[in-house]
Design a protein around this motif. Structure first.
Motif, PDB file in Angstrom:
ATOM      1  N   ALA A 324       0.860  -1.191   0.000  1.00 45.21           N
ATOM      2  CA  ALA A 324       0.000   0.000   0.000  1.00 45.21           C
ATOM      3  C   ALA A 324       0.890   1.233   0.000  1.00 45.21           C
ATOM      4  N   ASP A 325       0.560   2.188  -0.858  1.00 42.81           N
ATOM      5  CA  ASP A 325       1.300   3.444  -0.953  1.00 42.81           C
ATOM      6  C   ASP A 325       0.275   4.568  -0.956  1.00 42.81           C
ATOM      7  N   LEU A 326       0.154   5.297   0.174  1.00 41.50           N
ATOM      8  CA  LEU A 326      -0.911   6.281   0.357  1.00 41.50           C
ATOM      9  C   LEU A 326      -0.340   7.629   0.761  1.00 41.50           C
ATOM     10  N   THR A 327      -1.044   8.688   0.362  1.00 42.10           N
ATOM     11  CA  THR A 327      -0.725  10.051   0.760  1.00 42.10           C
ATOM     12  C   THR A 327      -2.001  10.714   1.241  1.00 42.10           C
ATOM     13  N   TRP A 328      -1.972  11.228   2.462  1.00 39.36           N
ATOM     14  CA  TRP A 328      -3.149  11.862   3.065  1.00 39.36           C
ATOM     15  C   TRP A 328      -2.782  13.294   3.439  1.00 39.36           C
ATOM     16  N   LEU A 330      -3.616  15.974   5.455  1.00 43.44           N
ATOM     17  CA  LEU A 330      -4.427  16.202   6.647  1.00 43.44           C
ATOM     18  C   LEU A 330      -4.890  17.648   6.729  1.00 43.44           C
ATOM     19  N   THR A 331      -3.979  18.594   6.495  1.00 43.21           N
ATOM     20  CA  THR A 331      -4.306  20.021   6.446  1.00 43.21           C
ATOM     21  C   THR A 331      -3.527  20.633   5.295  1.00 43.21           C
ATOM     22  N   GLU A 332      -3.600  21.952   5.194  1.00 48.74           N
ATOM     23  CA  GLU A 332      -2.868  22.630   4.123  1.00 48.74           C
ATOM     24  C   GLU A 332      -1.361  22.534   4.318  1.00 48.74           C
ATOM     25  N   THR A 333      -0.922  22.307   5.551  1.00 50.18           N
ATOM     26  CA  THR A 333       0.516  22.287   5.842  1.00 50.18           C
ATOM     27  C   THR A 333       1.032  20.928   6.315  1.00 50.18           C
ATOM     28  N   VAL A 334       0.134  20.012   6.675  1.00 52.84           N
ATOM     29  CA  VAL A 334       0.561  18.716   7.220  1.00 52.84           C
ATOM     30  C   VAL A 334       0.134  17.599   6.263  1.00 52.84           C
ATOM     31  N   THR A 335       1.095  16.760   5.875  1.00 55.79           N
ATOM     32  CA  THR A 335       0.847  15.641   4.966  1.00 55.79           C
ATOM     33  C   THR A 335       1.402  14.357   5.579  1.00 55.79           C
ATOM     34  N   TRP A 336       0.649  13.290   5.449  1.00 58.37           N
ATOM     35  CA  TRP A 336       1.069  11.982   5.949  1.00 58.37           C
ATOM     36  C   TRP A 336       1.280  11.058   4.748  1.00 58.37           C
ATOM     37  N   LYS A 337       2.516  10.586   4.587  1.00 60.52           N
ATOM     38  CA  LYS A 337       2.851   9.624   3.547  1.00 60.52           C
ATOM     39  C   LYS A 337       3.122   8.275   4.201  1.00 60.52           C
ATOM     40  N   SER A 338       2.419   7.252   3.741  1.00 58.92           N
ATOM     41  CA  SER A 338       2.518   5.940   4.365  1.00 58.92           C
ATOM     42  C   SER A 338       2.784   4.878   3.300  1.00 58.92           C
ATOM     43  N   ARG A 339       3.724   3.979   3.613  1.00 55.25           N
ATOM     44  CA  ARG A 339       4.017   2.839   2.746  1.00 55.25           C
ATOM     45  C   ARG A 339       3.987   1.567   3.591  1.00 55.25           C
ATOM     46  N   PHE A 340       3.178   0.601   3.166  1.00 54.15           N
ATOM     47  CA  PHE A 340       3.057  -0.677   3.863  1.00 54.15           C
ATOM     48  C   PHE A 340       3.450  -1.794   2.896  1.00 54.15           C
ATOM     49  N   TRP A 341       4.285  -2.693   3.369  1.00 60.22           N
ATOM     50  CA  TRP A 341       4.691  -3.845   2.558  1.00 60.22           C
ATOM     51  C   TRP A 341       4.735  -5.079   3.441  1.00 60.22           C
ATOM     52  N   SER A 342       4.119  -6.144   2.965  1.00 57.83           N
ATOM     53  CA  SER A 342       4.091  -7.395   3.719  1.00 57.83           C
ATOM     54  C   SER A 342       4.303  -8.548   2.756  1.00 57.83           C
ATOM     55  N   PHE A 343       5.239  -9.428   3.108  1.00 55.20           N
ATOM     56  CA  PHE A 343       5.504 -10.614   2.308  1.00 55.20           C
ATOM     57  C   PHE A 343       5.592 -11.823   3.221  1.00 55.20           C
ATOM     58  N   THR A 344       5.008 -12.919   2.794  1.00 52.73           N
ATOM     59  CA  THR A 344       5.116 -14.165   3.544  1.00 52.73           C
ATOM     60  C   THR A 344       5.351 -15.313   2.578  1.00 52.73           C
ATOM     61  N   SER A 345       6.288 -16.166   2.962  1.00 54.03           N
ATOM     62  CA  SER A 345       6.541 -17.394   2.204  1.00 54.03           C
ATOM     63  C   SER A 345       5.829 -18.575   2.856  1.00 54.03           C
ATOM     64  N   TYR A 346       4.991 -18.271   3.875  1.00 51.03           N
ATOM     65  CA  TYR A 346       4.271 -19.260   4.680  1.00 51.03           C
ATOM     66  C   TYR A 346       5.223 -20.076   5.562  1.00 51.03           C
ATOM     67  N   LYS A 347       6.507 -19.687   5.545  1.00 56.75           N
ATOM     68  CA  LYS A 347       7.488 -20.196   6.510  1.00 56.75           C
ATOM     69  C   LYS A 347       8.074 -19.057   7.319  1.00 56.75           C
ATOM     70  N   ARG A 348       8.181 -17.892   6.702  1.00 58.58           N
ATOM     71  CA  ARG A 348       8.658 -16.690   7.370  1.00 58.58           C
ATOM     72  C   ARG A 348       7.841 -15.508   6.847  1.00 58.58           C
ATOM     73  N   ALA A 349       7.914 -14.388   7.572  1.00 66.67           N
ATOM     74  CA  ALA A 349       7.130 -13.212   7.194  1.00 66.67           C
ATOM     75  C   ALA A 349       7.949 -11.947   7.429  1.00 66.67           C
ATOM     76  N   GLU A 350       7.767 -10.967   6.542  1.00 64.70           N
ATOM     77  CA  GLU A 350       8.365  -9.644   6.690  1.00 64.70           C
ATOM     78  C   GLU A 350       7.272  -8.598   6.530  1.00 64.70           C
ATOM     79  N   ILE A 351       7.246  -7.640   7.442  1.00 66.56           N
ATOM     80  CA  ILE A 351       6.269  -6.549   7.405  1.00 66.56           C
ATOM     81  C   ILE A 351       7.014  -5.236   7.629  1.00 66.56           C
TER      82      ILE A 351
END
Length: 402
Positions: A324-328, A330-351
């Motif tokens: 997920a790659d999102l930009t919010w 919030l106000t005229e001067t405040v911006t929130w940029k968020s990046r979420f990445w999750s991968f699983t091989s069903y043996k290990r997981a990275e978030i």
């Protein structure tokens, strides 16, 4: 009989009116042609010794009296009934004129248009969109040697550059590309081995090809590739924890992409679901030696060499992922940029969840707060945090968007 009587009376009245010097027709003539009505004044005029009527009026009254006496059955109304019914219109004192519009029976023949030579400009559709932003920020902390709470002075600098090249043919296809580069250094007096150490180091490419399925959904093939610029070090530690292409990650994901556009377009971005994904990891260094070592040593100190077995350079894991790659704004001067990445091989997981809160002080000055929690059960377990890792920093400096 009525016709004969009225006709005779009409001829007498008209003859009398013709003898008038002003050649005008008296208005009382209408009584001869209107439905027969009993008028009170007729008998009064006939019995009067002295009358002001003219010859036309007398002839009309005589004709009406003749009808009243000989054919009373022809009389349909009385003057009293007419008075009770009222007049037609007493408020109209001007003649009513009708507007008559002319009808065009034959339409005019069109004239031959005048041909004027003009220049036709054909604009090529703009399918590519280029944009980016960058900042250079500094952090400084000074603590005197005799500070009662202790502490240590340090200086740090952080530079970041993001460039995007996105293709949209205004039809079914789109191709999004983003290149991110971050590099930061810090100094600390307590570190006797390193004059500078990197505190932020990232080189990442995200490329995504999409075929539109519905208004907001796309079938996508996503490519993620990332590594770093410089060696990863710790204070007073001669070991190298990471380096350029150590590791290098290449991730392929096949799935669907959802276009986010809500809150009056203040929250925008994409969410990618790839049930079929393949993660390739490469480590260029055969080992991460001690400062003066030329041979591999014990690897137990190192967190599983980024999940790659000792002596190997490669690791290939099939699995699935969510991005997920999102930009919010919030106000005229405040911006929130968020990046979420999750991968699983069903043996290990990275978030990974990167969050940047940017405060725009002016056109060229901004302040950032960066929060970065991370989960990786392919590394050694920490006694306090387990498989969780956390990174945070605050910075102020120059910024520019283009």
């Amino acid at each position: 009989m009525r016709k004969l009587i009225l006709s005779t009376a009409a001829l007498l009245a008209l003859s009398a009116s013709a003898a008038q010097p002003n050649d005008s027709v008296n208005g009382r003539l209408y009584r001869l042609f209107a439905p027969l009505t009993f008028y009170h004044q007729v008998s009064g005029n006939m019995l009067a010794l002295d009358s002001d009527n003219n010859e036309v009026d007398d002839a009309v009254d005589q004709a009406l009296m003749n009808v009243y006496l000989n054919r009373p059955d022809l009389v349909t109304a009385t003057e009293t009934q007419l008075d009770e019914s009222g007049t037609l219109r007493e408020d109209i004192d001007q003649p009513i004129a009708q507007k008559v519009e002319l009808v065009e029976y034959v339409a005019p023949q069109p004239e031959d248009p005048v041909v004027t030579p003009t220049d036709v400009e054909v604009t090529k559709p703009k399918f590519w969109t280029l944009k980016g932003d960058g900042y250079l920020q500094f952090m400084q902390n000074y603590v005197s040697d005799n500070w009662y709470k202790g502490g240590e002075s340090n200086y740090s600098a952080l530079g970041s550059l993001t460039f995007e090249a996105n293709y949209d043919n205004k039809g079914k296809w789109k191709w999004d590309n983003k290149l991110e580069a971050k590099l930061g250094f810090l100094t600390s007096r307590s570190d006797s081995l390193h004059k500078f150490k990197s505190n932020e180091d990232l080189l990442r490419l995200t490329s995504k090809v999409g075929l539109q399925a519905t208004k907001r959904w796309y079938y996508t093939l996503q490519v993620l590739a990332w590594t770093q610029f410089a060696r990863g070090l710790k204070s007073n530690d001669h070991r190298t924890y990471s380096d350029f292409f150590s590791p290098f990650n290449l991730n392929l994901g096949l799935g669907m992409d959802y276009k986010v556009e809500t809150f009056n377009k203040k929250l925008t971005g994409t969410v990618n679901l790839s049930p079929i994904a393949l993660n390739y990891r490469y480590v260029d260094r055969t080992w991460f030696p001690n400062q003066n070592s030329t041979e591999p040593t014990d690897y137990s100190w190192f967190p599983s060499r980024h999940g790659i077995d000792d002596g190997d350079h490669h690791k290939l894991d099939p699995g699935s992922q969510v991005t997920a790659d999102l930009t919010w704004k919030l106000t005229e001067t405040v911006t929130w940029k968020s990046r979420f990445w999750s991968f699983t091989s069903y043996k290990r997981a990275e978030i990974e969840w990167e969050n940047t809160f940017q405060l725009k002080v002016s056109k060229y000055i901004s302040a950032n707060i960066f929060l970065y929690p991370r989960f990786d059960d392919g590394n050694n377990r920490d006694d306090e945090l387990g498989y969780w890792q956390f990174k945070e920093y605050t910075s102020v400096g120059l910024s520019y968007t283009f």
